[in-house]
Design an enzyme around this catalytic site. Structure first.
Site, PDB file in Angstrom:
ATOM      1  N   ARG A 227       0.841  -1.189   0.000  1.00 35.78           N
ATOM      2  CA  ARG A 227       0.000   0.000   0.000  1.00 35.78           C
ATOM      3  C   ARG A 227       0.875   1.238   0.000  1.00 35.78           C
ATOM      4  NH1 ARG A 227      -5.250  -1.289   0.858  1.00 35.78           N
ATOM      5  NH2 ARG A 227      -5.740  -3.279   1.865  1.00 35.78           N
ATOM      6  N   GLY A 252      -7.212  -1.343  -6.597  1.00 44.95           N
ATOM      7  CA  GLY A 252      -8.495  -0.757  -6.262  1.00 44.95           C
ATOM      8  C   GLY A 252      -8.617   0.704  -6.632  1.00 44.95           C
ATOM      9  N   GLY A 254      -7.938   3.479  -5.016  1.00 45.42           N
ATOM     10  CA  GLY A 254      -6.738   4.278  -4.759  1.00 45.42           C
ATOM     11  C   GLY A 254      -5.659   4.015  -5.788  1.00 45.42           C
ATOM     12  N   THR A 255      -5.522   2.761  -6.180  1.00 47.18           N
ATOM     13  CA  THR A 255      -4.541   2.398  -7.207  1.00 47.18           C
ATOM     14  C   THR A 255      -4.910   3.015  -8.548  1.00 47.18           C
ATOM     15  OG1 THR A 255      -4.072   0.306  -6.090  1.00 47.18           O
ATOM     16  CG2 THR A 255      -3.455   0.459  -8.398  1.00 47.18           C
ATOM     17  N   ILE A 282     -11.849  -6.599  -3.383  1.00 44.05           N
ATOM     18  CA  ILE A 282     -12.665  -7.700  -2.880  1.00 44.05           C
ATOM     19  C   ILE A 282     -14.013  -7.193  -2.376  1.00 44.05           C
ATOM     20  CG2 ILE A 282     -11.934  -7.697  -0.464  1.00 44.05           C
ATOM     21  CD1 ILE A 282     -11.578 -10.761  -0.755  1.00 44.05           C
ATOM     22  N   ASP A 283     -14.094  -5.900  -2.028  1.00 47.98           N
ATOM     23  CA  ASP A 283     -15.336  -5.324  -1.514  1.00 47.98           C
ATOM     24  C   ASP A 283     -16.347  -5.017  -2.611  1.00 47.98           C
ATOM     25  OD1 ASP A 283     -14.195  -5.434   0.969  1.00 47.98           O
ATOM     26  OD2 ASP A 283     -13.785  -3.291   1.123  1.00 47.98           O
ATOM     27  N   ARG A 328     -15.356  -2.509   4.087  1.00 45.30           N
ATOM     28  CA  ARG A 328     -15.048  -1.293   4.836  1.00 45.30           C
ATOM     29  C   ARG A 328     -16.149  -0.246   4.663  1.00 45.30           C
ATOM     30  NH1 ARG A 328     -10.717   1.493   6.919  1.00 45.30           N
ATOM     31  NH2 ARG A 328      -9.399  -0.331   6.628  1.00 45.30           N
ATOM     32  N   GLU A 382     -17.154  -5.515   8.106  1.00 44.37           N
ATOM     33  CA  GLU A 382     -16.188  -4.882   9.005  1.00 44.37           C
ATOM     34  C   GLU A 382     -16.445  -3.399   9.234  1.00 44.37           C
ATOM     35  OE1 GLU A 382     -12.202  -4.652   7.424  1.00 44.37           O
ATOM     36  OE2 GLU A 382     -12.946  -4.716   5.365  1.00 44.37           O
ATOM     37  N   ARG A 441      -9.562 -13.624   1.283  1.00 44.02           N
ATOM     38  CA  ARG A 441      -8.887 -12.883   0.223  1.00 44.02           C
ATOM     39  C   ARG A 441      -7.631 -13.570  -0.305  1.00 44.02           C
ATOM     40  NH1 ARG A 441      -5.955  -7.453   2.520  1.00 44.02           N
ATOM     41  NH2 ARG A 441      -4.064  -8.433   3.292  1.00 44.02           N
TER      42      ARG A 441
END
Length: 558
Positions: A227, A252, A254-255, A282-283, A328, A382, A441
């Site tokens: 990260r 994701g 951010g990437t 994954i979310d 998240r 989560e 994951r």
């Protein structure tokens, strides 16, 4: 007749405003990347100088800044058709040569009825329409083009994986390598180790189809990941120094934001480099696309944990199985795993508020279910209930390397609250808390995700060879090239005002825990969250199309 809106970058806009303030005119300057200004034509409309100061005011009314607007390509057609197009090498390299696509001589494609995607093929964002609906927003369809902008011998491609693990990463890597090699005869392919920082702190690793032949059978990523570590100038310096001209970035939201910044720096320097982003989470919270790869595998694995919780709960008097799943900000894994399992009595997600005590609260519902069934299974994402935990536990403002706030453990907190409640009632009960996060994951992808990963990788390759820089994803069952800003400006979330969430409530027979105020706020949040960013300077037709697209769900819920 189609038209493009081309807007000036921020520094050019500021210079022109300064000139206006000084009373100096002058000729239009070159574009921000040094290319000459485009001539006015029926196909290209440049905003007039008199409009430049007014465009500054649009910054606050648009999610796309004027700096980003320089990279936005909007084409209009008849009947309300709007194409939200993606950047291309020819936008700033006007004399770049093209070559015949080598696929036309590929034996595997000899029986294909139509080798290449028609240049006018687009994919609609919204497929459920009414009789008088506008045609709405479209994206450029993915697939091989008749002409490519790279010769096979000149291609130097690199692949990088960033962020957390997800089923299917190795499959995407494998198919990128094999697709480049087998379809386009590319021999120079490199892996970037350990995420973005690997561009400038690790060695490039040469990879071939033989090296990656079996990696799809393993979880994780053979390239390593991390990260953070994103330094745009260092990354592009490295790309330029090594002569890389195709960059494949898997990660994701951010990437993908990082991929967008890399593309903008590449274009600013006038480099012949294509950037292909392959969204991974994954979310399943990436906007626009139907779903992210690895999601099906994650839901399947999550069911194993739910099954275990159900066995534990059934084997004890007043037994409760509590399973915490990833999610998240978005509760898609929890929702779909619950619907698939049918053994879950209560599902809690970040999008749907709940409360513990009092009439209609969670604790009262647990009491009722135990009285009726003698056992119960609870699934919680989560990110659920963070506001409730914060009332009893001081929340930390710490963040991980990606800038995500570190969450408090809702599963552990719920376990203690439920235990304390039944202890105060002097009622015997047993609760088993299962957290399968890293098991979910870290698994290899299943058959469905393997196929999806293959198609994503091939679409990315075709797009890069054709000179496009974009994020690749499936929209309404068709693969498309999506502008970076569209997948990074909003986050896909479960709509608790849609029928899919109603189906879950019906399946579990749990209360919604929502007041009318909560429902009204949820509806308003849906409207805001799903409203796509309006490009600055967009005309009425474009603004209408973007506004109407907000009413469609990116996950196509029915």
């Amino acid at each position: 007749m189609a038209s493009h809106i081309i807007l000036p970058p921020d520094d050019e806009l500021q210079r022109l405003e300064d000139e206006e303030a000084d009373g100096h005119g002058g000729q239009p300057a070159p574009t921000h990347d040094g290319a000459p200004a485009l001539p006015f034509s029926a196909m290209c409309v440049r905003i007039s100088r008199d409009s430049y100061p007014n465009l500054r005011a649009l910054r606050n009314a648009s999610a796309v800044s004027l700096a980003d607007a320089a990279y936005v390509k909007i084409s209009e057609g008849d009947f309300g058709y709007v194409l939200d197009d993606v950047p291309h090498l020819a936008d700033y390299l006007h004399d770049v040569p093209t070559y015949p696509n080598p696929l036309q001589d590929h034996p595997a494609y000899s029986t294909v009825k139509q080798y290449f995607v028609n240049e006018d093929d687009t994919v609609p964002q919204k497929v459920v329409v009414q009789k008088n609906s506008r045609r709405g927003i479209h994206f450029r369809r993915a697939g091989p083009r008749q002409r490519v902008y790279f010769e096979s011998d000149e291609v130097k491609a690199c692949i990088v994986t960033c962020g957390g693990l997800c089923p299917g990463l190795n499959t995407v890597i494998r198919e990128l390598v094999c697709g480049l090699s087998h379809m386009y005869n590319v021999n120079n392919i490199y892996g970037i180790q350990n995420g973005y920082k690997g561009f400038y702190s690790s060695n490039y690793v040469a990879i071939t189809p033989k090296i990656v032949n079996d990696i799809h059978k393993k979880g994780g990523t053979v390239l390593g990941t991390s990260r953070g570590g994103h330094d745009t100038k260092k990354i592009v310096d490295n790309i330029q120094d090594r002569g890389i001209n195709q960059v494949y970035i898997i990660g994701g939201d951010g990437t993908q934001k990082g991929a967008y910044e890399i593309f903008k720096e590449i274009r600013k320097r006038g480099l012949k480099v294509a950037v292909a982003g392959i969204p991974k989470t994954i979310d399943n919270d990436i906007a626009i696309i139907d779903k992210s790869f690895g999601f099906d595998s994650a839901v399947e694995e999550a069911q194993r944990a739910i099954d275990s919780a159900h066995v534990e709960a059934c084997s004890a008097e007043n037994g409760i199985g509590l399973v915490k799943l990833m999610g998240r900000y978005s509760g898609f894994i929890a929702m779909y795993a619950t619907l698939a399992s049918r053994d879950v009595d209560c599902c809690l997600i970040p999008e749907s508020p709940f409360y513990m005590d009092g009439e209609g609260g969670l604790l009262q519902y647990i009491e009722r279910r135990l009285k009726e069934n003698k056992h119960m299974v609870i699934v919680v994402a989560e990110g659920a209930g963070q506001d409730i935990i914060a009332q009893s536990i001081p929340s930390s403002e710490q963040q991980d390397a990606s800038g995500n706030k570190l969450l408090l453990d809702i599963g552990l907190w719920l376990t203690h609250k439920i235990k304390d409640h039944f202890k105060s009632k002097k009622t015997e009960m047993t609760i088993k808390y299962i957290d399968p996060t890293y098991m979910v994951r870290a698994i290899p992808s299943n058959a469905s995700d393997n196929v999806y990963c293959t198609l994503l990788a091939h679409s990315a390759i075709h797009g890069a060879m054709a000179g496009y820089s974009s994020t690749i994803g499936m929209v309404n069952g068709r693969h498309a090239y999506i502008p970076f800003y569209r997948v990074t400006s909003t986050r896909n979330k479960v709509k608790i005002t849609d029928r899919m969430w109603a189906r879950l409530l019906s399946s579990t027979n749990q209360p919604s825990f929502l007041s009318q105020k909560d429902v009204d706020e949820a509806r308003q949040a849906d409207r805001l969250a799903n409203k796509p960013p309006l490009p600055a300077g967009a005309n009425h037709n474009v603004a209408t199309a973007f506004s109407q697209s907000a009413s469609s769900s990116s996950n196509g819920e029915i």
